[in-house]
Design a protein around this motif. Structure first.
Motif, PDB file in Angstrom:
ATOM      1  N   ALA A   1       6.207 -22.302  19.857  1.00  0.00           N
ATOM      2  CA  ALA A   1       5.942 -23.680  20.956  1.00  0.00           C
ATOM      3  C   ALA A   1       6.481 -23.869  22.057  1.00  0.00           C
ATOM      4  CB  ALA A   1       7.137 -24.549  20.081  1.00  0.00           C
ATOM      5  N   CYS A   2       5.770 -23.909  23.421  1.00  0.00           N
ATOM      6  CA  CYS A   2       6.266 -24.214  23.920  1.00  0.00           C
ATOM      7  C   CYS A   2       5.998 -22.640  25.134  1.00  0.00           C
ATOM      8  CB  CYS A   2       7.764 -24.016  25.095  1.00  0.00           C
ATOM      9  SG  CYS A   2       8.539 -25.788  24.097  1.00  0.00           S
ATOM     10  N   ASP A   3       4.936 -21.684  24.052  1.00  0.00           N
ATOM     11  CA  ASP A   3       3.879 -20.556  24.665  1.00  0.00           C
ATOM     12  C   ASP A   3       2.957 -20.385  25.215  1.00  0.00           C
ATOM     13  OD1 ASP A   3       5.852 -19.139  22.955  1.00  0.00           O
ATOM     14  OD2 ASP A   3       4.975 -18.046  21.557  1.00  0.00           O
ATOM     15  N   SER A   4       2.911 -19.750  26.103  1.00  0.00           N
ATOM     16  CA  SER A   4       1.200 -19.774  27.022  1.00  0.00           C
ATOM     17  C   SER A   4       0.722 -19.470  25.872  1.00  0.00           C
ATOM     18  CB  SER A   4       1.594 -19.072  28.037  1.00  0.00           C
ATOM     19  OG  SER A   4       2.702 -17.942  28.513  1.00  0.00           O
ATOM     20  N   GLY A   5      -0.309 -19.021  26.415  1.00  0.00           N
ATOM     21  CA  GLY A   5      -2.125 -18.527  25.614  1.00  0.00           C
ATOM     22  C   GLY A   5      -1.275 -17.068  24.992  1.00  0.00           C
ATOM     23  N   LEU A   6      -0.364 -16.355  26.778  1.00  0.00           N
ATOM     24  CA  LEU A   6      -0.629 -14.674  26.967  1.00  0.00           C
ATOM     25  C   LEU A   6       0.928 -14.931  26.118  1.00  0.00           C
ATOM     26  CD1 LEU A   6      -1.085 -11.777  27.771  1.00  0.00           C
ATOM     27  CD2 LEU A   6      -0.106 -12.151  29.830  1.00  0.00           C
ATOM     28  N   ALA A   7       1.378 -15.963  26.289  1.00  0.00           N
ATOM     29  CA  ALA A   7       2.744 -15.233  25.673  1.00  0.00           C
ATOM     30  C   ALA A   7       2.811 -15.791  24.103  1.00  0.00           C
ATOM     31  CB  ALA A   7       3.693 -16.724  25.763  1.00  0.00           C
ATOM     32  N   MET A   8       1.990 -16.258  23.471  1.00  0.00           N
ATOM     33  CA  MET A   8       2.082 -16.923  22.088  1.00  0.00           C
ATOM     34  C   MET A   8       1.139 -15.539  21.472  1.00  0.00           C
ATOM     35  SD  MET A   8      -1.144 -19.452  20.229  1.00  0.00           S
ATOM     36  CE  MET A   8      -2.265 -18.788  19.236  1.00  0.00           C
ATOM     37  N   ILE A   9      -0.366 -14.777  22.325  1.00  0.00           N
ATOM     38  CA  ILE A   9      -0.621 -13.597  21.657  1.00  0.00           C
ATOM     39  C   ILE A   9       0.682 -12.035  21.352  1.00  0.00           C
ATOM     40  CG2 ILE A   9      -1.890 -11.882  22.075  1.00  0.00           C
ATOM     41  CD1 ILE A   9      -3.588 -13.718  23.805  1.00  0.00           C
ATOM     42  N   LYS A  10       1.057 -12.542  22.184  1.00  0.00           N
ATOM     43  CA  LYS A  10       2.727 -11.467  22.176  1.00  0.00           C
ATOM     44  C   LYS A  10       3.388 -11.757  21.082  1.00  0.00           C
ATOM     45  CE  LYS A  10       3.624 -10.232  26.691  1.00  0.00           C
ATOM     46  NZ  LYS A  10       3.751 -10.199  28.530  1.00  0.00           N
ATOM     47  N   ASP A  11       3.527 -13.281  20.690  1.00  0.00           N
ATOM     48  CA  ASP A  11       5.146 -13.171  19.716  1.00  0.00           C
ATOM     49  C   ASP A  11       4.045 -13.065  18.665  1.00  0.00           C
ATOM     50  OD1 ASP A  11       6.873 -14.497  21.467  1.00  0.00           O
ATOM     51  OD2 ASP A  11       6.536 -16.503  21.628  1.00  0.00           O
ATOM     52  N   ILE A  12       3.046 -13.173  17.710  1.00  0.00           N
ATOM     53  CA  ILE A  12       2.032 -13.093  17.068  1.00  0.00           C
ATOM     54  C   ILE A  12       1.697 -11.345  16.486  1.00  0.00           C
ATOM     55  CG2 ILE A  12      -0.481 -12.916  15.698  1.00  0.00           C
ATOM     56  CD1 ILE A  12      -0.719 -15.754  17.851  1.00  0.00           C
ATOM     57  N   VAL A  13       1.590 -10.545  18.128  1.00  0.00           N
ATOM     58  CA  VAL A  13       1.577  -9.395  17.747  1.00  0.00           C
ATOM     59  C   VAL A  13       2.649  -8.552  17.052  1.00  0.00           C
ATOM     60  CG1 VAL A  13       1.165  -7.034  18.551  1.00  0.00           C
ATOM     61  CG2 VAL A  13      -0.096  -9.185  19.193  1.00  0.00           C
ATOM     62  N   ASN A  14       3.984  -9.420  18.042  1.00  0.00           N
ATOM     63  CA  ASN A  14       5.363  -8.380  17.277  1.00  0.00           C
ATOM     64  C   ASN A  14       5.829  -9.143  16.113  1.00  0.00           C
ATOM     65  OD1 ASN A  14       5.776  -7.216  19.747  1.00  0.00           O
ATOM     66  ND2 ASN A  14       6.688  -9.075  21.317  1.00  0.00           N
ATOM     67  N   GLU A  15       6.089 -10.446  15.795  1.00  0.00           N
ATOM     68  CA  GLU A  15       6.108 -10.989  14.503  1.00  0.00           C
ATOM     69  C   GLU A  15       5.277 -10.390  13.267  1.00  0.00           C
ATOM     70  OE1 GLU A  15       8.554 -12.888  14.183  1.00  0.00           O
ATOM     71  OE2 GLU A  15       9.328 -12.302  15.236  1.00  0.00           O
ATOM     72  N   ILE A  16       3.847  -9.969  13.448  1.00  0.00           N
ATOM     73  CA  ILE A  16       3.527  -9.247  12.277  1.00  0.00           C
ATOM     74  C   ILE A  16       3.566  -7.641  12.442  1.00  0.00           C
ATOM     75  CG2 ILE A  16       1.829 -11.265  11.868  1.00  0.00           C
ATOM     76  CD1 ILE A  16      -0.572  -9.817  13.038  1.00  0.00           C
ATOM     77  N   GLU A  17       4.163  -7.030  13.508  1.00  0.00           N
ATOM     78  CA  GLU A  17       4.130  -5.906  13.210  1.00  0.00           C
ATOM     79  C   GLU A  17       5.289  -5.707  13.142  1.00  0.00           C
ATOM     80  OE1 GLU A  17       2.613  -2.873  16.740  1.00  0.00           O
ATOM     81  OE2 GLU A  17       3.742  -4.403  17.064  1.00  0.00           O
ATOM     82  N   LEU A  18       6.367  -6.389  12.226  1.00  0.00           N
ATOM     83  CA  LEU A  18       7.933  -6.469  12.269  1.00  0.00           C
ATOM     84  C   LEU A  18       7.424  -5.603  10.128  1.00  0.00           C
ATOM     85  CD1 LEU A  18       9.697  -8.779  13.392  1.00  0.00           C
ATOM     86  CD2 LEU A  18       9.204  -6.656  14.262  1.00  0.00           C
TER      87      LEU A  18
END
Length: 71
Positions: A54-71
């Motif tokens: 929510a409220c993510d820009s495109g780049l922020a969304m990519i970062k969130d996806i990668v950070n969350e699935i790496e955990l």
């Protein structure tokens, strides 16, 4: 420069790149849910990780996806 790509478009483009990596070769899908503004990362075997974008820009969304699935 204008960018008309949606969060759905970004998920579709990001998925094949992530699947190329050794760490995420078992990733089957990135499903963007507009109603909840979540991306569901679906893995082989049925495991699903929900990621709030929510409220993510495109780049922020990519970062969130990668950070969350790496955990």
């Amino acid at each position: 420069m204008e960018n008309n790509f949606t969060k759905y478009d970004i998920c579709r483009a990001l998925l094949p790149v992530l699947k190329m990596t050794r760490a995420l070769c078992d990733l089957e899908d990135l499903e963007y849910h507009v109603d909840t503004e979540e991306v569901h990362a679906v893995f082989k075997g049925g495991y699903t990780k929900k990621i709030n974008v929510a409220c993510d820009s495109g780049l922020a969304m990519i970062k969130d996806i990668v950070n969350e699935i790496e955990l």
